[in-house]
Design an enzyme around this catalytic site. Sequence first.
Site, PDB file in Angstrom:
ATOM      1  N   HIS A  76       3.846  12.302 -18.615  1.00  0.00           N
ATOM      2  CA  HIS A  76       4.537  12.326 -17.320  1.00  0.00           C
ATOM      3  C   HIS A  76       5.915  12.973 -17.377  1.00  0.00           C
ATOM      4  O   HIS A  76       6.550  13.169 -16.352  1.00  0.00           O
ATOM      5  CB  HIS A  76       4.693  10.907 -16.759  1.00  0.00           C
ATOM      6  CG  HIS A  76       5.729  10.098 -17.494  1.00  0.00           C
ATOM      7  ND1 HIS A  76       5.458   9.416 -18.652  1.00  0.00           N
ATOM      8  CD2 HIS A  76       7.050   9.875 -17.244  1.00  0.00           C
ATOM      9  CE1 HIS A  76       6.548   8.799 -19.075  1.00  0.00           C
ATOM     10  NE2 HIS A  76       7.533   9.069 -18.255  1.00  0.00           N
TER      11      HIS A  76
HETATM   12  C1  UD1 Z   1      10.878   8.345 -13.976  1.00  0.00           C
HETATM   13  C2  UD1 Z   1      12.074   8.501 -14.921  1.00  0.00           C
HETATM   14  C3  UD1 Z   1      11.564   8.704 -16.341  1.00  0.00           C
HETATM   15  C4  UD1 Z   1      10.635   7.579 -16.743  1.00  0.00           C
HETATM   16  C5  UD1 Z   1       9.512   7.442 -15.715  1.00  0.00           C
HETATM   17  C6  UD1 Z   1       8.677   6.229 -16.046  1.00  0.00           C
HETATM   18  C7  UD1 Z   1      14.072   9.573 -13.970  1.00  0.00           C
HETATM   19  C8  UD1 Z   1      14.882  10.789 -13.961  1.00  0.00           C
HETATM   20  N1  UD1 Z   1      12.882   9.674 -14.579  1.00  0.00           N
HETATM   21  O1  UD1 Z   1      10.163   9.580 -14.002  1.00  0.00           O
HETATM   22  O2  UD1 Z   1      12.673   8.698 -17.227  1.00  0.00           O
HETATM   23  O3  UD1 Z   1      10.081   7.870 -18.000  1.00  0.00           O
HETATM   24  O4  UD1 Z   1      10.074   7.269 -14.409  1.00  0.00           O
HETATM   25  O5  UD1 Z   1       7.392   6.340 -15.530  1.00  0.00           O
HETATM   26  O6  UD1 Z   1      14.489   8.571 -13.454  1.00  0.00           O
HETATM   27  N2  UD1 Z   1       5.612   8.706  -7.531  1.00  0.00           N
HETATM   28  C9  UD1 Z   1       4.576   8.194  -6.780  1.00  0.00           C
HETATM   29  N3  UD1 Z   1       4.377   6.845  -6.851  1.00  0.00           N
HETATM   30  C10 UD1 Z   1       5.134   6.004  -7.598  1.00  0.00           C
HETATM   31  C11 UD1 Z   1       6.149   6.574  -8.382  1.00  0.00           C
HETATM   32  C12 UD1 Z   1       6.390   7.932  -8.328  1.00  0.00           C
HETATM   33  O7  UD1 Z   1       3.874   8.902  -6.080  1.00  0.00           O
HETATM   34  O8  UD1 Z   1       4.900   4.789  -7.590  1.00  0.00           O
HETATM   35  C13 UD1 Z   1       5.909  10.140  -7.416  1.00  0.00           C
HETATM   36  C14 UD1 Z   1       7.281  10.340  -6.752  1.00  0.00           C
HETATM   37  O9  UD1 Z   1       7.194  10.339  -5.356  1.00  0.00           O
HETATM   38  C15 UD1 Z   1       7.714  11.661  -7.311  1.00  0.00           C
HETATM   39  C16 UD1 Z   1       7.048  11.702  -8.699  1.00  0.00           C
HETATM   40  O10 UD1 Z   1       6.036  10.718  -8.711  1.00  0.00           O
HETATM   41  O11 UD1 Z   1       7.216  12.705  -6.550  1.00  0.00           O
HETATM   42  C17 UD1 Z   1       8.032  11.460  -9.815  1.00  0.00           C
HETATM   43  O12 UD1 Z   1       8.663  10.184  -9.665  1.00  0.00           O
HETATM   44  P1  UD1 Z   1      10.158   9.935 -10.178  1.00  0.00           P
HETATM   45  O13 UD1 Z   1      10.471   8.486 -10.069  1.00  0.00           O
HETATM   46  O14 UD1 Z   1      11.087  10.879  -9.546  1.00  0.00           O
HETATM   47  O15 UD1 Z   1      10.106  10.384 -11.692  1.00  0.00           O
HETATM   48  P2  UD1 Z   1       9.125   9.942 -12.866  1.00  0.00           P
HETATM   49  O16 UD1 Z   1       8.420  11.140 -13.369  1.00  0.00           O
HETATM   50  O17 UD1 Z   1       8.309   8.791 -12.461  1.00  0.00           O
HETATM   51  N1  UDP Z   2       2.173   1.627 -18.898  1.00  0.00           N
HETATM   52  C1  UDP Z   2       1.352   0.816 -18.123  1.00  0.00           C
HETATM   53  N2  UDP Z   2       0.335   1.417 -17.436  1.00  0.00           N
HETATM   54  C2  UDP Z   2       0.096   2.735 -17.481  1.00  0.00           C
HETATM   55  C3  UDP Z   2       0.926   3.557 -18.283  1.00  0.00           C
HETATM   56  C4  UDP Z   2       1.971   2.967 -18.965  1.00  0.00           C
HETATM   57  O1  UDP Z   2       1.537  -0.393 -18.078  1.00  0.00           O
HETATM   58  O2  UDP Z   2      -0.844   3.193 -16.817  1.00  0.00           O
HETATM   59  C5  UDP Z   2       3.278   0.993 -19.619  1.00  0.00           C
HETATM   60  C6  UDP Z   2       3.327   1.330 -21.093  1.00  0.00           C
HETATM   61  O3  UDP Z   2       2.461   0.478 -21.805  1.00  0.00           O
HETATM   62  C7  UDP Z   2       4.795   1.066 -21.400  1.00  0.00           C
HETATM   63  C8  UDP Z   2       5.484   1.532 -20.137  1.00  0.00           C
HETATM   64  O4  UDP Z   2       4.490   1.521 -19.117  1.00  0.00           O
HETATM   65  O5  UDP Z   2       5.036  -0.318 -21.557  1.00  0.00           O
HETATM   66  C9  UDP Z   2       6.036   2.895 -20.338  1.00  0.00           C
HETATM   67  O6  UDP Z   2       6.372   3.452 -19.125  1.00  0.00           O
HETATM   68  P1  UDP Z   2       6.390   5.015 -18.857  1.00  0.00           P
HETATM   69  O7  UDP Z   2       5.543   5.703 -19.845  1.00  0.00           O
HETATM   70  O8  UDP Z   2       6.115   5.190 -17.427  1.00  0.00           O
HETATM   71  O9  UDP Z   2       7.933   5.370 -19.061  1.00  0.00           O
HETATM   72  P2  UDP Z   2       8.849   5.657 -20.324  1.00  0.00           P
HETATM   73  O10 UDP Z   2       8.718   4.518 -21.273  1.00  0.00           O
HETATM   74  O11 UDP Z   2       8.439   6.962 -20.897  1.00  0.00           O
HETATM   75  O12 UDP Z   2      10.208   5.769 -19.733  1.00  0.00           O
END
Ligand code: UD1
Ligand code: UDP
Length: 379
Positions: free
Chosen positions: A210
């Site tokens: 992601h």
């Molecule tokens: C964010 C964090 C990243 C973290 C990740 C965990 C920042 C800069 N990035 O990245 O460090 O590793 O979360 O997963 O804060 N979206 C949905 N549904 C949701 C959540 C997100 O559709 O429930 C969509 C948003 O609308 C957006 C995209 O996913 O278009 C990215 O979401 P965003 O929270 O901006 O960044 P992440 O890639 O999730």
């Molecule tokens: N995770 C989860 N379901 C999923 C994918 C990830 O519960 O479908 C959990 C994973 O086991 C870990 C956490 O989410 O505990 C990590 O989150 P993510 O990878 O979104 O973010 P990051 O740690 O890279 O910031």
Amino acid sequence: MKIATIVGARPQFIKAAVLSRAIKLHPEVTEILIHTGQHYDKNMSEVFFEEMEIPKPDHFLYISGLSHGAMTGRMIEEVEKLLLEIKPDYLVVFGDTNSTLAPALAAKKIGIRTVHIEAGVRNFDEYMPEEINRYLVDRLAEINFCCSSLGEENLKKEGFGTGIIKSEVYNYGDVMYDAALFYEKKSDALSTILDKLNLKNTDYVICTVHREGNTNDAGKLTEIISALNIINETIPVIVPIHPRTKKKLADYGLTANFTCIDPVGYFDMIQLVKGARYVITDSGGLVREAYFFKRPSLVLMESPFWPELVDGGYCLSTQLVKEEIIKEFNLLDTTNKDYDSCIFGDGNAGEKIITQIIAHYEKKSGKEMIKPILVKMSK
Ligand code: UD1
Ligand code: UDP
């Protein structure tokens, strides 16, 4: 004593679950939980609150799906208003997302002390959003809690704990490790994911992708998906797909031949990691869970977040080129299998952190807190 805790993204819910449980053992501390709204789908947010019995957020800000500037800006504005109303003694933030940076900035400007949990992580990629967030939040925080000795060393090298930067630095281990230990039994008892996906007693790879740098770049995502398609020809690859990645696959017209499922809850994820032969990921959380559950992992990053895992030989990192990914994947059986190195503490980080925050409060306020009396019950 009043603590405001802020969460917004998936990994923060898991970390907050640990801290909230530790806070509950201290009736002298009141926690107010704020959810920025950054992650909002049921399987990206609510499922964690339900499974891990995290208190319902006291405030929900509905800020999501925006550019970095817009998201951070709106969060600063809204969090500032809330903090002025709540007047907490401490603000606790986790990790390195926009829901970490914005609240820390808002708090600093109005004189509220910030506690940063998961401080000192560095991969020295200065243009990566998470690295920017980490670096700034460490600098804004009054107390920095690192997960590993490398985190502590990183901060010392930058001048923390030397008198130049006043912030206090501690390494009490990783709350994610506390979570893995605490919830493993519940996951064993309650998750049915391996049966549902027909994965019991089968070798498979669990994979997540992601990271913004991997998904916003069509070339890199194409390399990753092509490599996973090839690996899937010899061993099934299971990907609970992040909403960002799902959208990008559609935008770039990429076809995944491996098994994509919707994001799963934490209990299912623990089973998927425990049952896997290998982990492939660009997640900072999942790569640590691979280590906690003794699974070799391949990190889809050239500068991985947790270099201690690569240096310890537990995981491999790779350039984002199809051939390189496959080459490194084929080396996963050669990784270090001695998992007793305790890089991330002893599983009691949450309790140690809250005890330290209370001690800090007593020192700064001159008030002594009434401690709960633990009564040992006779049989
Ligand atoms: C964010 C964090 C990243 C973290 C990740 C965990 C920042 C800069 N990035 O990245 O460090 O590793 O979360 O997963 O804060 N979206 C949905 N549904 C949701 C959540 C997100 O559709 O429930 C969509 C948003 O609308 C957006 C995209 O996913 O278009 C990215 O979401 P965003 O929270 O901006 O960044 P992440 O890639 O999730
Ligand atoms: N995770 C989860 N379901 C999923 C994918 C990830 O519960 O479908 C959990 C994973 O086991 C870990 C956490 O989410 O505990 C990590 O989150 P993510 O990878 O979104 O973010 P990051 O740690 O890279 O910031």
